[in-house]
Design a protein around this motif. Structure first.
Motif, PDB file in Angstrom:
ATOM      1  N   ASN A 175      19.288 -24.834   7.161  1.00 59.84           N
ATOM      2  CA  ASN A 175      19.385 -26.477   6.836  1.00 59.84           C
ATOM      3  C   ASN A 175      20.004 -26.639   5.555  1.00 59.84           C
ATOM      4  N   GLN A 178      23.513 -25.653   5.693  1.00 64.84           N
ATOM      5  CA  GLN A 178      24.422 -26.850   6.040  1.00 64.84           C
ATOM      6  C   GLN A 178      24.732 -27.994   5.109  1.00 64.84           C
ATOM      7  N   ASP A 181      27.210 -26.493   2.805  1.00 70.17           N
ATOM      8  CA  ASP A 181      28.462 -25.828   3.544  1.00 70.17           C
ATOM      9  C   ASP A 181      28.596 -24.557   3.593  1.00 70.17           C
TER      10      ASP A 181
END
Ligand code: SF4
Length: 207
Positions: A175, A178, A181
């Motif tokens: 998570n 993400q 990035d």
């Protein structure tokens, strides 16, 4: 500035530069794995180190050290941080800020005034799990704002997470990858208590 300690020399805390580390007292988080409770809990604070002792040391090391890391505790809680960093910059040092990202207004000021060269922001957990690590209510919009400021600053930066396996899962780390990035993102090991105590001894060495 309330300064709780100094590490005189490190090759690992400021990428690419031999550096000293200054630790400020006080923090608005209460992370369960915190390495430096003596910088967080007021009843554990030691007598602050005088700023002039820090600057006397930095003057003596001009030409051998290249950088100063300002860490904590949480440095951005101190309203005189810009003035402190300006004095360090005036001695010719590059400055790295370690922050938990909870004061984007201060981060913005340091960027605008060109007082910082590198920013490392801790990401404690996926934003919806922050309280489990920090044990305080945290406005995660503020953390996102700090992340955006840092990414858009043009400065060198990193986001980093201490992987406390008692609270965080591999899915949480995914998570966070993400969220960042997976750019300039690093996961670091959660140190055991024995190593934490070693860190504290270094902090209280006479300077
Ligand atoms: S933000 Fe850093 S200094 Fe503050 S409690 Fe968490 S680990 Fe400790």
């Amino acid at each position: 500035m309330k300064i709780g300690g100094l590490i005189k020399f490190t090759l690992i805390d400021f990428p690419g530069r031999p550096a000293a580390v200054v630790f400020t007292q006080g923090c608005n988080f209460r992370c369960r794995y915190c390495h430096n409770p003596e910088l967080v809990y007021p009843h554990l604070f030691t007598e602050p180190v005088a700023e002039e002792e820090i600057f006397s040391f930095l003057q003596r090391r001009q030409g051998s050290l290249e950088g100063v890391v300002v860490s904590g505790g949480e440095p951005t809680l101190h309203d005189d941080l810009p003035a402190f960093m300006a004095r360090i910059k005036a001695l010719g040092y590059a400055v790295k800020l370690d922050t938990n990202g909870s004061r984007p207004d201060m981060i913005q000021e340091l960027i605008d005034k060109k007082l910082v060269d590198y920013i490392a922001m801790d990401l404690k957990a996926p934003l919806d799990k922050y309280r489990e690590i920090t044990e305080v209510d945290t406005n995660t919009d503020i953390l996102r704002k700090s992340m955006d400021l840092i990414r858009q600053s043009g400065l060198a930066y990193e986001f980093r997470t201490t992987y406390d396996k008692e609270v965080l899962t591999e899915a949480d780390i995914e998570n966070l990858k993400q969220l960042t990035d997976n750019i300039h993102y690093r996961v670091q090991e959660c140190l055991p208590v024995a190593k934490e105590k070693a860190t504290l001894k270094v902090l209280h060495k006479e300077i």
